[in-house]
Enzyme design. Structure first.
Site, PDB file in Angstrom:
ATOM      1  N   TYR A 128     -38.893  12.929  27.628  1.00 12.43           N
ATOM      2  CA  TYR A 128     -37.953  12.593  28.868  1.00 12.43           C
ATOM      3  C   TYR A 128     -37.982  13.625  29.927  1.00 12.43           C
ATOM      4  CZ  TYR A 128     -33.091  12.084  30.116  1.00 12.43           C
ATOM      5  OH  TYR A 128     -31.681  11.794  30.843  1.00 12.43           O
TER       6      TYR A 128
ATOM      7  N   LYS B 148     -26.066   7.283  24.407  1.00 14.53           N
ATOM      8  CA  LYS B 148     -26.738   5.946  24.289  1.00 14.53           C
ATOM      9  C   LYS B 148     -26.168   5.107  23.383  1.00 14.53           C
ATOM     10  CE  LYS B 148     -29.308   7.970  27.579  1.00 14.53           C
ATOM     11  NZ  LYS B 148     -30.472   8.541  27.516  1.00 14.53           N
TER      12      LYS B 148
HETATM   13  C1  LIG Z   1     -30.714  10.074  27.952  1.00 15.11           C
HETATM   14  C2  LIG Z   1     -31.681  10.757  27.155  1.00 15.11           C
HETATM   15  C3  LIG Z   1     -31.341  12.174  27.152  1.00 15.11           C
HETATM   16  C4  LIG Z   1     -30.185  12.833  27.630  1.00 15.11           C
HETATM   17  O1  LIG Z   1     -29.027  12.332  27.201  1.00 15.11           O
HETATM   18  P1  LIG Z   1     -27.767  12.528  28.378  1.00 15.11           P
HETATM   19  O2  LIG Z   1     -26.457  12.432  27.717  1.00 15.11           O
HETATM   20  O3  LIG Z   1     -27.991  11.449  29.500  1.00 15.11           O
HETATM   21  O4  LIG Z   1     -27.875  14.039  28.980  1.00 15.11           O
HETATM   22  C5  LIG Z   1     -32.221  12.873  26.064  1.00 15.11           C
HETATM   23  N1  LIG Z   1     -33.207  12.204  25.485  1.00 15.11           N
HETATM   24  C6  LIG Z   1     -33.569  10.933  25.614  1.00 15.11           C
HETATM   25  C7  LIG Z   1     -34.849  10.484  24.874  1.00 15.11           C
HETATM   26  C8  LIG Z   1     -32.755  10.225  26.479  1.00 15.11           C
HETATM   27  O5  LIG Z   1     -33.131   8.884  26.522  1.00 15.11           O
END
Ligand SMILES: *Cc1c(COP(=O)(O)O)cnc(C)c1O
Length: 394
Positions: free
Chosen positions: A108, A206
């Site tokens: 990421y 997510k």
């Molecule tokens: C979105 C995401 C993050 C970070 O999460 P946030 O809550 O947006 O800080 C970390 N790893 C992956 C694989 C992601 O898709």
């Protein structure tokens, strides 16, 4: 209890809910002590009950109890204000000056930035490795390698990693494995601790929250590393808002049904895209065309709604006609909500170990809960706009 039953019942202790179904939002900084003896008891064992808002309230505990139960092999978990904070917090807890860290080339983007540009200020060195290395990662180990980060499938490019093989090599070198298990949706799709990771990090932002309206992260640790993480989390003051924890707990109750629908619809769209003349390749871990597909079949229990599409024609810079004018697939970063998303992405400039061919236009799709006929219509029009714009421009 089976997983679906856990999702419905876990974290609903009567002392937290007071007889209603869901634990309420406990908003607290100050927690009051009845008398001197109670104050002393609390100081001796601050985790026995309410102590101070920063250490959590029943709203946080209910969510954590559920997250730890779902991530099989986990002993204890902590909440963070975002997924990225969970990742950076976990790495800072487990590394020290002089240590070397291995990060997959497909990590990421913000993780890459933190490990490559911020950790060196603390004397921690990062190098990147081929996400498809498997046991070959042994060649990347140095005498001071203390931790390997895995993220499977990779962000944007979806390489599925051989986590058990990487964990075996790490163990042989006395190094820990931290997994970004966000795609694995709270452990429902991938039980990464059982595959050999020591800590599973989630961006609950997510699928756990699932409605695109809160930021939250979590780290779930195996017993061997729980002490180190707990000490660090409390010493550095990480905490999360109770409203966000409550939204995540609300989201968790329907996670399994939502995921099933995301999975089925994303697979339907992915297979449909494979047949389209404008599409070169679909990067969906459940399809044989995805690098590491055989590992996906071995290690995962299902797929979510996020995957990639490589187009036959055009470059990243030429994607405007495609993404402008989308009706349902809108552009935005965070995925895992109920709505469909599209993102033009270009991994080429950031990759250093396993290069991404610069001439390939890549889209990241999140397939939401809309009707797939409507989604296909939106995508078909987009692909036709794209080809027409390229023909007009040449
Ligand atoms: C979105 C995401 C993050 C970070 O999460 P946030 O809550 O947006 O800080 C970390 N790893 C992956 C694989 C992601 O898709």
């Amino acid at each position: 209890m089976k997983e679906k039953t856990e999702l419905a019942h876990i974290g609903r202790r009567p002392e937290w809910t007071n007889g209603i179904v869901n634990p309420p939002v406990y908003r607290a900084s100050t927690c009051l002590f009845e008398d001197f003896a109670a104050f002393e008891r609390a100081n001796r064992d601050p985790d026995a009950g309410l102590y101070y808002g920063r250490r959590g309230t029943p709203t946080h505990w209910a969510l954590l109890e559920a997250l730890v139960a779902l991530e099989k092999g986990g002993a204890e978990g902590w909440l963070f204000p975002s997924g990225l904070a969970a990742l950076s917090g976990t790495l800072l807890a487990l590394l020290k000056a002089g240590d070397h860290l291995l990060v997959p080339d497909s990590a990421y983007g913000p993780t890459r930035h933190f490990t490559a540009n911020i950790l060196p200020r603390y004397g921690i060195e990062t190098s990147f490795y081929d996400p498809l290395a498997g046991e070959g990662i042994a060649a990347d180990f140095r005498s001071n390698t203390r931790l390997v980060l895995v993220e499977s499938p990779g962000s944007l490019t979806f390489e599925v990693q051989d986590v058990p093989a990487i964990a075996r090599v790490a163990r042989a070198h006395g190094a820990l494995v931290v997994a970004d298990n966000t795609w694995g949706a709270g452990g429902l799709l991938c039980r990464v601790l059982e595959l050999g990771a020591d800590v599973s990090v989630h961006a609950c932002t997510k699928y756990v929250v699932g409605h695109s309206d809160a930021m939250l992260g979590a780290a779930i640790a195996r017993p061997q590393v729980a002490d180190r993480l707990r000490t660090h989390v409390f010493a550095t003051g990480w905490t999360a808002g109770p409203d966000d924890a409550w939204l995540a707990l609300r989201g968790l109750r329907t996670l399994e049904v939502r995921l099933k629908r995301h999975e089925a619809q994303a697979l339907e769209i992915a297979r449909w895209l494979e047949e389209r003349p404008e599409v070169e390749r679909v990067l969906h871990p459940a399809l044989p065309s995805c690098p590491g597909h055989e590992i996906f079949v071995r290690d995962f229990r299902g797929a979510c709604g996020l995957f990639g599409v490589v187009l036959k024609h055009g470059r990243y810079r030429e994607l405007a006609a495609l993404v402008d004018g989308m009706k349902l697939f809108r552009m935005g970063f965070s995925w895992g909500g109920f709505e469909s998303l599209i993102l033009p992405v270009d991994p080429a400039p950031i990759r250093t170990v396993r290069p991404w061919p610069a001439q390939r236009a890549l889209l990241r799709l999140h397939v939401g809960l809309e009707d797939t006929d409507d989604l296909k219509e939106d995508l078909a029009a987009a692909l036709e706009r794209h080809e027409a714009a390229l023909a007009g421009g040449s």
